[in-house]
Design a protein around this motif. Structure first.
Motif, PDB file in Angstrom:
ATOM      1  N   ILE A  24       1.669   4.211 -16.115  1.00 25.00           N
ATOM      2  CA  ILE A  24       2.445   3.810 -15.061  1.00 25.00           C
ATOM      3  C   ILE A  24       3.873   4.536 -15.102  1.00 25.00           C
ATOM      4  O   ILE A  24       4.514   4.810 -13.933  1.00 25.00           O
ATOM      5  CB  ILE A  24       2.828   2.397 -15.283  1.00 25.00           C
ATOM      6  CG1 ILE A  24       1.586   1.573 -15.146  1.00 25.00           C
ATOM      7  CG2 ILE A  24       4.102   1.739 -14.236  1.00 25.00           C
ATOM      8  CD1 ILE A  24       1.879  -0.131 -15.511  1.00 25.00           C
ATOM      9  N   GLY A  25       4.175   5.008 -16.087  1.00 29.06           N
ATOM     10  CA  GLY A  25       5.494   5.947 -16.143  1.00 29.06           C
ATOM     11  C   GLY A  25       5.390   7.105 -15.474  1.00 29.06           C
ATOM     12  O   GLY A  25       6.261   7.598 -14.826  1.00 29.06           O
ATOM     13  N   SER A  67      -3.867   0.815  -2.364  1.00 27.13           N
ATOM     14  CA  SER A  67      -3.372  -0.458  -2.857  1.00 27.13           C
ATOM     15  C   SER A  67      -2.647  -0.347  -4.293  1.00 27.13           C
ATOM     16  O   SER A  67      -3.066   0.399  -5.208  1.00 27.13           O
ATOM     17  CB  SER A  67      -4.468  -1.663  -2.990  1.00 27.13           C
ATOM     18  OG  SER A  67      -3.952  -2.702  -4.022  1.00 27.13           O
ATOM     19  N   VAL A  68      -1.362  -0.590  -4.105  1.00 26.27           N
ATOM     20  CA  VAL A  68      -0.569  -0.321  -5.143  1.00 26.27           C
ATOM     21  C   VAL A  68      -0.977  -1.147  -6.302  1.00 26.27           C
ATOM     22  O   VAL A  68      -0.780  -0.684  -7.583  1.00 26.27           O
ATOM     23  CB  VAL A  68       1.123  -0.751  -4.862  1.00 26.27           C
ATOM     24  CG1 VAL A  68       1.852  -0.639  -5.921  1.00 26.27           C
ATOM     25  CG2 VAL A  68       1.423   0.263  -3.828  1.00 26.27           C
ATOM     26  N   GLY A  69      -1.260  -2.379  -5.934  1.00 26.21           N
ATOM     27  CA  GLY A  69      -1.864  -3.257  -7.158  1.00 26.21           C
ATOM     28  C   GLY A  69      -3.112  -2.759  -8.056  1.00 26.21           C
ATOM     29  O   GLY A  69      -2.894  -2.956  -9.023  1.00 26.21           O
ATOM     30  N   GLU A  70      -4.006  -2.097  -7.223  1.00 19.45           N
ATOM     31  CA  GLU A  70      -5.069  -1.547  -7.992  1.00 19.45           C
ATOM     32  C   GLU A  70      -4.586  -0.352  -8.693  1.00 19.45           C
ATOM     33  O   GLU A  70      -5.152  -0.032  -9.805  1.00 19.45           O
ATOM     34  CB  GLU A  70      -6.093  -1.256  -6.732  1.00 19.45           C
ATOM     35  CG  GLU A  70      -6.681  -2.366  -6.096  1.00 19.45           C
ATOM     36  CD  GLU A  70      -7.714  -1.995  -5.165  1.00 19.45           C
ATOM     37  OE1 GLU A  70      -7.921  -0.695  -4.821  1.00 19.45           O
ATOM     38  OE2 GLU A  70      -8.450  -2.781  -4.409  1.00 19.45           O
ATOM     39  N   GLU A  71      -3.805   0.642  -8.396  1.00 15.60           N
ATOM     40  CA  GLU A  71      -3.544   1.548  -8.983  1.00 15.60           C
ATOM     41  C   GLU A  71      -2.617   1.184 -10.068  1.00 15.60           C
ATOM     42  O   GLU A  71      -2.774   1.884 -11.152  1.00 15.60           O
ATOM     43  CB  GLU A  71      -2.453   2.630  -8.077  1.00 15.60           C
ATOM     44  CG  GLU A  71      -3.340   3.253  -6.902  1.00 15.60           C
ATOM     45  CD  GLU A  71      -2.532   4.519  -6.604  1.00 15.60           C
ATOM     46  OE1 GLU A  71      -1.928   5.035  -7.159  1.00 15.60           O
ATOM     47  OE2 GLU A  71      -2.587   4.810  -5.285  1.00 15.60           O
ATOM     48  N   LEU A  72      -1.825   0.298 -10.054  1.00 19.51           N
ATOM     49  CA  LEU A  72      -1.142  -0.164 -11.348  1.00 19.51           C
ATOM     50  C   LEU A  72      -1.955  -0.653 -12.358  1.00 19.51           C
ATOM     51  O   LEU A  72      -1.837  -0.445 -13.435  1.00 19.51           O
ATOM     52  CB  LEU A  72       0.063  -1.414 -10.981  1.00 19.51           C
ATOM     53  CG  LEU A  72       1.324  -1.095 -10.262  1.00 19.51           C
ATOM     54  CD1 LEU A  72       2.205  -2.148  -9.788  1.00 19.51           C
ATOM     55  CD2 LEU A  72       2.247  -0.152 -11.612  1.00 19.51           C
ATOM     56  N   LEU A 106       8.291   4.960  -1.177  1.00 17.95           N
ATOM     57  CA  LEU A 106       9.273   3.781  -1.400  1.00 17.95           C
ATOM     58  C   LEU A 106       8.358   2.715  -1.751  1.00 17.95           C
ATOM     59  O   LEU A 106       8.941   1.676  -2.789  1.00 17.95           O
ATOM     60  CB  LEU A 106      10.028   3.556  -0.190  1.00 17.95           C
ATOM     61  CG  LEU A 106      10.845   4.619   0.357  1.00 17.95           C
ATOM     62  CD1 LEU A 106      11.787   4.338   1.595  1.00 17.95           C
ATOM     63  CD2 LEU A 106      11.961   4.950  -0.816  1.00 17.95           C
ATOM     64  N   ILE A 107       7.559   2.049  -1.053  1.00 15.40           N
ATOM     65  CA  ILE A 107       6.622   0.946  -1.300  1.00 15.40           C
ATOM     66  C   ILE A 107       6.125   0.996  -2.893  1.00 15.40           C
ATOM     67  O   ILE A 107       6.303  -0.111  -3.490  1.00 15.40           O
ATOM     68  CB  ILE A 107       5.460   0.694  -0.442  1.00 15.40           C
ATOM     69  CG1 ILE A 107       6.071   0.837   1.104  1.00 15.40           C
ATOM     70  CG2 ILE A 107       4.822  -0.564  -0.711  1.00 15.40           C
ATOM     71  CD1 ILE A 107       7.043  -0.597   1.318  1.00 15.40           C
ATOM     72  N   LYS A 108       5.577   1.907  -3.323  1.00 12.24           N
ATOM     73  CA  LYS A 108       4.974   2.096  -4.432  1.00 12.24           C
ATOM     74  C   LYS A 108       6.176   2.180  -5.673  1.00 12.24           C
ATOM     75  O   LYS A 108       6.035   1.403  -6.651  1.00 12.24           O
ATOM     76  CB  LYS A 108       4.077   3.519  -4.592  1.00 12.24           C
ATOM     77  CG  LYS A 108       2.678   3.465  -3.964  1.00 12.24           C
ATOM     78  CD  LYS A 108       1.905   4.516  -4.609  1.00 12.24           C
ATOM     79  CE  LYS A 108       1.514   4.588  -6.050  1.00 12.24           C
ATOM     80  NZ  LYS A 108       0.827   5.577  -6.500  1.00 12.24           N
ATOM     81  N   VAL A 109       7.175   2.794  -5.248  1.00 19.19           N
ATOM     82  CA  VAL A 109       8.264   2.791  -6.360  1.00 19.19           C
ATOM     83  C   VAL A 109       8.938   1.515  -6.433  1.00 19.19           C
ATOM     84  O   VAL A 109       9.093   1.118  -7.594  1.00 19.19           O
ATOM     85  CB  VAL A 109       9.278   3.927  -5.995  1.00 19.19           C
ATOM     86  CG1 VAL A 109      10.622   3.763  -6.972  1.00 19.19           C
ATOM     87  CG2 VAL A 109       8.762   5.161  -5.855  1.00 19.19           C
ATOM     88  N   GLN A 110       9.184   0.967  -5.363  1.00 15.67           N
ATOM     89  CA  GLN A 110       9.662  -0.422  -5.424  1.00 15.67           C
ATOM     90  C   GLN A 110       8.973  -1.601  -6.140  1.00 15.67           C
ATOM     91  O   GLN A 110       9.488  -2.367  -6.906  1.00 15.67           O
ATOM     92  CB  GLN A 110      10.456  -0.768  -4.041  1.00 15.67           C
ATOM     93  CG  GLN A 110       9.257  -1.162  -3.104  1.00 15.67           C
ATOM     94  CD  GLN A 110       9.874  -1.277  -1.779  1.00 15.67           C
ATOM     95  OE1 GLN A 110      10.943  -0.908  -1.460  1.00 15.67           O
ATOM     96  NE2 GLN A 110       9.362  -1.913  -0.813  1.00 15.67           N
ATOM     97  N   SER A 111       7.638  -1.518  -6.102  1.00 12.15           N
ATOM     98  CA  SER A 111       6.859  -2.489  -6.539  1.00 12.15           C
ATOM     99  C   SER A 111       6.418  -2.157  -7.983  1.00 12.15           C
ATOM    100  O   SER A 111       6.434  -3.173  -8.827  1.00 12.15           O
ATOM    101  CB  SER A 111       5.297  -2.378  -5.792  1.00 12.15           C
ATOM    102  OG  SER A 111       5.328  -2.914  -4.363  1.00 12.15           O
ATOM    103  N   THR A 167       0.991  -1.097   0.012  1.00  9.31           N
ATOM    104  CA  THR A 167       0.042   0.037  -0.072  1.00  9.31           C
ATOM    105  C   THR A 167       0.952   1.241   0.053  1.00  9.31           C
ATOM    106  O   THR A 167       2.068   1.158   0.567  1.00  9.31           O
ATOM    107  CB  THR A 167      -0.979   0.118   1.215  1.00  9.31           C
ATOM    108  OG1 THR A 167      -0.032  -0.008   2.431  1.00  9.31           O
ATOM    109  CG2 THR A 167      -1.798  -0.990   1.214  1.00  9.31           C
ATOM    110  N   SER A 168       0.331   2.343  -0.471  1.00  6.72           N
ATOM    111  CA  SER A 168       1.037   3.536  -0.622  1.00  6.72           C
ATOM    112  C   SER A 168       1.284   3.970   0.770  1.00  6.72           C
ATOM    113  O   SER A 168       0.560   4.146   1.560  1.00  6.72           O
ATOM    114  CB  SER A 168       0.357   4.413  -1.636  1.00  6.72           C
ATOM    115  OG  SER A 168       0.907   5.863  -1.507  1.00  6.72           O
TER     116      SER A 168
END
Length: 316
Positions: free
Chosen positions: A267-268, A86-91, A280-285, A79-80
């Motif tokens: 995404i970019g 949720s990072v997965g949902e945003e991706l 950090l969590i979002k960037v690394q995922s 999560t951000s």
């Protein structure tokens, strides 16, 4: 073949693990404190430390890494730190822009590179072949940002055919407008990548033209061009498939820049924004997903190449 696929699959997983470690450690070297950013400039050191503890940022690096990678193995990208989303949902939402953009760019690159590369090889030594080769060299050297700006000037400012920037808020519920908004970005990436691929297609075609089976077909009565098209081009196709796998990485890098230029919600663009806010969590995922996509494409291209290449089947 099954054994080969299993070995390549194991190497793919190992590559992802190594990439995850490098991504994780590299981001920890960057300056800045996301807890301070969230808390604001008016927060006291105790408040910042409490926030850092609640986010898990004061844990040992090994604990942070195992929490993150363990969640990924469970299908949870995290999560951000800033929004809690949720990072997965945003991706998934952003991929609805980036994936079609990448597919359109790749199709344009192939449509440019294959016919013009083969034609440049057939016309080698003539004015047409020389002009095509010089054009490919020039386009391959053009920065993708400059190419995008020139296309905006021509097709948006002068001709008014296509929108210069943005993506419809209605998304793919209005597919005509969505495709229209992606045409200029896809052309920008496709032309530059297509020029680089065209040079390879020309070289591969010239190499195939010198093979014994092409010369034998020409000796049996076929013209040089017809012998090359009938017997040389299929061999060139194997090499093109391999290079297309490498082109995917170039298209992903190009999409990061192009989404900024054309203000596309992909995404970019999200990755660049998240790097700026130290999420950090979002960037690394996000980086791991992009890296994994490139590795998976390479894995599939490798299997496809081994399947359709008779020489590799015989060696196996």
């Amino acid at each position: 073949m099954i054994r080969y696929a299993l070995v390549r699959g194991a190497l793919l997983i190992a590559g992802l693990l190594v990439s995850s470690v490098l991504i994780f450690l590299t981001l920890r070297v960057f300056p800045g404190d996301v807890a301070q950013l969230i808390a604001g400039t008016q927060a006291s050191p105790a408040e910042v430390e409490a926030l850092r503890e609640s986010l898990g940022l004061n844990q040992p690096l090994l604990a942070q890494y195992t929490d993150w990678i363990g969640g990924i193995f469970r299908g949870d990208l995290g999560t951000s730190l800033l929004s809690g989303a949720s990072v997965g949902e945003e991706l998934f939402l952003k991929a609805q822009v980036t994936v079609p953009l990448g597919i359109m760019s790749l199709l344009i690159a192939v449509l440019i590179a294959v016919p013009f590369g083969i034609l440049a090889a057939i016309l080698r030594g003539r004015r047409g072949g020389t002009a095509l080769s010089i054009g490919a060299q020039a386009l391959a050297a053009v920065p993708v940002v400059w190419a995008g700006m020139m296309l905006i000037v021509v097709f948006s400012v002068w001709l008014g055919w296509l929108p210069p920037q943005g993506f419809p808020r209605t998304g793919w519920s209005t597919p005509g407008k969505a495709i229209e908004s992606l045409l200029l970005p896809a052309l920008t990436i496709g032309i530059v990548e297509g020029a680089m691929l065209m040079r390879f297609v020309r070289s591969a075609t010239l190499q195939a033209a010198g093979q014994d089976f092409v010369r034998t077909a020409a000796a049996k009565g076929l013209t040089r061009t017809r012998a090359l098209i009938q017997h040389g081009i299929p061999a060139v196709g194997l090499s093109i498939i391999t290079v297309l796998g490498l082109q995917v990485a170039g298209i992903i890098v190009g999409s990061v820049v192009i989404e900024q230029l054309f203000t596309l919600p992909g995404i970019g663009r999200m990755l660049v924004a998240d790097v700026g806010t130290r999420d950090l969590i979002k960037v690394q995922s996000e980086l791991l997903v992009l890296t994994g996509f490139v590795l998976v494409v390479g894995f599939l291209v490798d299997l496809l190449h081994r399947t359709i290449d008779p020489r590799q089947r015989e060696a196996a």
